[in-house]
Design a protein around this motif. Structure first.
Motif, mmCIF file in Angstrom:
data_model
loop_
_atom_site.group_PDB
_atom_site.id
_atom_site.type_symbol
_atom_site.label_atom_id
_atom_site.label_comp_id
_atom_site.label_asym_id
_atom_site.label_seq_id
_atom_site.Cartn_x
_atom_site.Cartn_y
_atom_site.Cartn_z
ATOM 1 N N GLY A 119 107.902 123.453 -50.125
ATOM 2 C CA GLY A 119 106.983 123.302 -51.242
ATOM 3 C C GLY A 119 106.835 124.579 -52.017
ATOM 4 O O GLY A 119 107.758 125.366 -52.138
ATOM 5 N N GLU A 120 105.655 124.760 -52.557
ATOM 6 C CA GLU A 120 105.345 125.940 -53.337
ATOM 7 C C GLU A 120 104.058 126.527 -52.822
ATOM 8 O O GLU A 120 103.106 125.807 -52.532
ATOM 9 N N ILE A 121 104.021 127.832 -52.710
ATOM 10 C CA ILE A 121 102.840 128.523 -52.212
ATOM 11 C C ILE A 121 102.458 129.603 -53.202
ATOM 12 O O ILE A 121 103.321 130.272 -53.770
ATOM 13 N N ASN A 149 91.184 136.385 -51.954
ATOM 14 C CA ASN A 149 92.396 135.652 -52.268
ATOM 15 C C ASN A 149 92.480 134.372 -51.460
ATOM 16 O O ASN A 149 92.102 134.324 -50.302
ATOM 17 N N ARG A 150 92.995 133.323 -52.100
ATOM 18 C CA ARG A 150 93.193 132.060 -51.420
ATOM 19 C C ARG A 150 94.660 131.693 -51.525
ATOM 20 O O ARG A 150 95.264 131.808 -52.593
ATOM 21 N N VAL A 151 95.225 131.201 -50.452
ATOM 22 C CA VAL A 151 96.570 130.654 -50.509
ATOM 23 C C VAL A 151 96.464 129.217 -50.987
ATOM 24 O O VAL A 151 95.701 128.431 -50.430
ATOM 25 N N GLU A 152 97.202 128.879 -52.020
ATOM 26 C CA GLU A 152 97.240 127.519 -52.528
ATOM 27 C C GLU A 152 98.691 127.111 -52.681
ATOM 28 O O GLU A 152 99.512 127.891 -53.184
ATOM 29 N N GLY A 153 99.045 125.937 -52.250
ATOM 30 C CA GLY A 153 100.427 125.531 -52.364
ATOM 31 C C GLY A 153 100.647 124.086 -52.008
ATOM 32 O O GLY A 153 99.698 123.317 -51.831
ATOM 33 N N GLU A 154 101.905 123.703 -51.923
ATOM 34 C CA GLU A 154 102.273 122.318 -51.663
ATOM 35 C C GLU A 154 103.389 122.273 -50.634
ATOM 36 O O GLU A 154 104.362 123.028 -50.717
ATOM 37 N N VAL A 155 103.248 121.407 -49.654
ATOM 38 C CA VAL A 155 104.253 121.215 -48.620
ATOM 39 C C VAL A 155 104.459 119.719 -48.429
ATOM 40 O O VAL A 155 103.516 118.989 -48.098
ATOM 41 N N LEU A 157 97.814 122.278 -50.031
ATOM 42 C CA LEU A 157 97.121 123.093 -49.043
ATOM 43 C C LEU A 157 96.354 124.208 -49.749
ATOM 44 O O LEU A 157 96.898 124.880 -50.627
ATOM 45 N N THR A 158 95.090 124.391 -49.357
ATOM 46 C CA THR A 158 94.275 125.485 -49.883
ATOM 47 C C THR A 158 93.557 126.147 -48.725
ATOM 48 O O THR A 158 92.819 125.481 -47.989
ATOM 49 N N LEU A 159 93.772 127.439 -48.565
ATOM 50 C CA LEU A 159 93.143 128.195 -47.482
ATOM 51 C C LEU A 159 91.901 128.904 -48.003
ATOM 52 O O LEU A 159 91.948 129.556 -49.043
ATOM 53 N N TYR A 160 90.786 128.789 -47.263
ATOM 54 C CA TYR A 160 89.532 129.453 -47.615
ATOM 55 C C TYR A 160 89.178 130.471 -46.524
ATOM 56 O O TYR A 160 88.649 130.100 -45.477
ATOM 57 N N PRO A 161 89.452 131.755 -46.761
ATOM 58 C CA PRO A 161 89.136 132.778 -45.761
ATOM 59 C C PRO A 161 87.718 133.332 -45.861
ATOM 60 O O PRO A 161 87.281 134.045 -44.965
ATOM 61 N N LEU A 217 96.941 121.716 -36.875
ATOM 62 C CA LEU A 217 97.968 121.317 -37.831
ATOM 63 C C LEU A 217 99.139 122.286 -37.726
ATOM 64 O O LEU A 217 98.954 123.498 -37.820
ATOM 65 N N ARG A 218 100.320 121.731 -37.531
ATOM 66 C CA ARG A 218 101.546 122.532 -37.486
ATOM 67 C C ARG A 218 102.287 122.334 -38.802
ATOM 68 O O ARG A 218 102.658 121.212 -39.157
ATOM 69 N N VAL A 219 102.469 123.428 -39.544
ATOM 70 C CA VAL A 219 103.136 123.383 -40.846
ATOM 71 C C VAL A 219 104.441 124.158 -40.749
ATOM 72 O O VAL A 219 104.438 125.365 -40.467
ATOM 73 N N GLU A 220 105.544 123.480 -41.000
ATOM 74 C CA GLU A 220 106.854 124.140 -40.993
ATOM 75 C C GLU A 220 107.294 124.366 -42.428
ATOM 76 O O GLU A 220 107.763 123.453 -43.109
ATOM 77 N N ASP A 221 107.091 125.590 -42.909
ATOM 78 C CA ASP A 221 107.415 125.915 -44.287
ATOM 79 C C ASP A 221 107.528 127.427 -44.413
ATOM 80 O O ASP A 221 106.567 128.151 -44.130
#
Length: 421
Positions: free
Chosen positions: A7-9, A42-48, A53-57, A354-358
């Motif tokens: 995807g795109e991150i 900063n937030r990681v936002e992307g697509e897999v 997917l959006t990460l909130y730290p 959640l296991r994400v392979e990307d």
């Protein structure tokens, strides 16, 4: 499950396509600061594989995102939390769920009876509303020693927020306020739908007066999804390794890079050996807690430092505030969710991972790790040798015995009759 080519991150910048050279060039052009550095929102936002997917730290952002998820739900809300406390954040989430049910959304809330507030007056407005409410193990018995440690906020079967955080002020504040350091991941897409049936069956199992442990174990196995780029994996009181623990072990088998952020770190010896073998082939880094609400867990982790440091594992202790993050980056695979790297999470607690392979998502999460490591104190062999006094070693050994031996063996034998006989 959906298959995909990656995807795109992005990290608060234009999206970056997943390809080795283009990703590296884009990173050099952006000069983005690693997530987790001081002041890093900063937030990681992307697509897999078609899932966003959006990460909130950061705690305040995480709470706003959770409330937004509730307010934007149109059909159903399924909430599952280990801790749901009677404080400002808990009240805000509770009232948002009641408001959602008032506008016609079907709402279910399942909380752990041990971890959540025992103040039933706090939950009474929920009970009086159309919300379906249930407590996991609200009475004494064999199940009492189990913990439903999962964290899940599921809207309309297409959007979920999960991670290590609970519903409490302590998980939505900042480091300056002394709140827990944690992360939340929002996933939106078709892969999320599998969580609906799992939640519904677990809710029914919890309500059953004579629920059988064998049915729970079967549920964990049957509902774990192991196809495609995104695997939804569950842990619990299984006789052998749970689906998520088995996945982590297999990913470590031939890995050359391993980065772990584990608030509670006290794994079994075989998992320790896997970590050191990765270090032998490449690099292994561990961030664990310098501050916690349980000194025994810190002592248990420190009892293992000497073994790890001798085998080239880099060890860090996170110092800005209490650490609660659960994150594993193994080569190009990311594991994120509710599970710690200790005996309870590996073998006993009900957990959701959640296991994400990307490759791109793994690269961004490794950058997040770098930021957390920069805010931590590295434990060198020389420094640890000075701290290994006789008194400290005794304290650490007692901590490890409590966390990884006594608690584990008692609970496991009670809930898995015949084990060890």
């Amino acid at each position: 499950m959906l298959e995909g080519e990656g995807g795109e991150i992005r990290t608060m910048a234009p999206k970056v396509n997943v390809s080795g050279r283009r990703l590296a060039r884009a990173r050099r052009r952006r000069h983005a600061r690693p997530m987790g550095e001081s002041g890093g929102h900063n937030r990681v936002e992307g697509e897999v594989s078609g899932n966003r997917l959006t990460l909130y730290p950061e705690g305040p952002d995480r709470l706003d995102a959770l409330i937004r998820l509730i307010e934007e739900a149109r059909e159903t809300l399924r909430f599952l939390y280990y801790m749901f406390m009677d404080d400002r954040a808990g009240t805000r989430v509770r009232d948002a769920l009641i408001a959602a049910s008032g506008r016609g959304v079907k709402v279910w809330l399942l909380v752990d009876g041990f971890g959540s507030t025992g103040n039933m007056e706090f939950f009474q407005p929920l009970i009086d509303s159309p919300v379906h409410f249930c407590r996991f193990s609200p009475h004494w018995g064999r199940k009492y020693l189990l913990r439903n440690h999962q964290k899940l906020a599921l809207a309309d079967g297409r959007r979920v927020m999960m991670g290590g955080f609970n519903i409490s002020d302590d998980y939505f504040g900042t480091a300056e306020e002394g709140a827990w350091r944690d992360i939340g991941l929002e996933v939106e897409g078709k892969s999320v739908a599998c969580l609906m049936d799992y939640f519904d069956r677990l809710f029914c199992w919890t309500q059953a007066p004579n629920a059988r442990m064998r049915d729970l174990r079967r549920m964990l196995q049957q509902h774990s999804v192991t196809e495609g780029k995104m695997h939804w994996l569950f842990g619990g009181p299984t006789r052998r390794l749970s689906p998520w623990a088995r996945a982590v072990r297999m990913d470590m088998l031939a890995a050359t890079r391993l980065d772990i952020v584990a608030a509670y770190f006290a794994p079994a010896p075989p998992m320790l050996r896997r970590m050191t073998k990765v270090a032998r082939r490449g690099r292994t880094r561990l961030i664990t807690a310098a501050k916690s609400d349980n000194n025994a867990t810190i002592a248990a982790a420190r009892s293992l430092y000497s073994y790890l440091l001798k085998r080239r594992v880099q060890v860090f202790e996170y110092e800005p505030t209490k650490l609660h993050t659960k994150l594993f980056v193994v080569d190009d695979v990311v594991h994120i969710g509710s599970a710690n790297f200790d005996m309870r999470s590996l073998f006993l607690n009900l957990e959701l991972m959640l296991r994400v392979e990307d490759p791109a998502f793994a690269a961004e999460m490794r950058r997040f790790f770098d930021g957390e490591a920069a805010a931590s104190r590295e434990i060198t062999r020389e420094a640890h040798r000075k701290e290994r006094t006789l008194l400290n070693r005794l304290r650490w050994a007692i901590g490890y015995f409590i966390v990884a031996v006594a608690d584990y063996r008692i609970t496991r034998r009670l809930n898995l009759p015949g084990v060890g006989r």
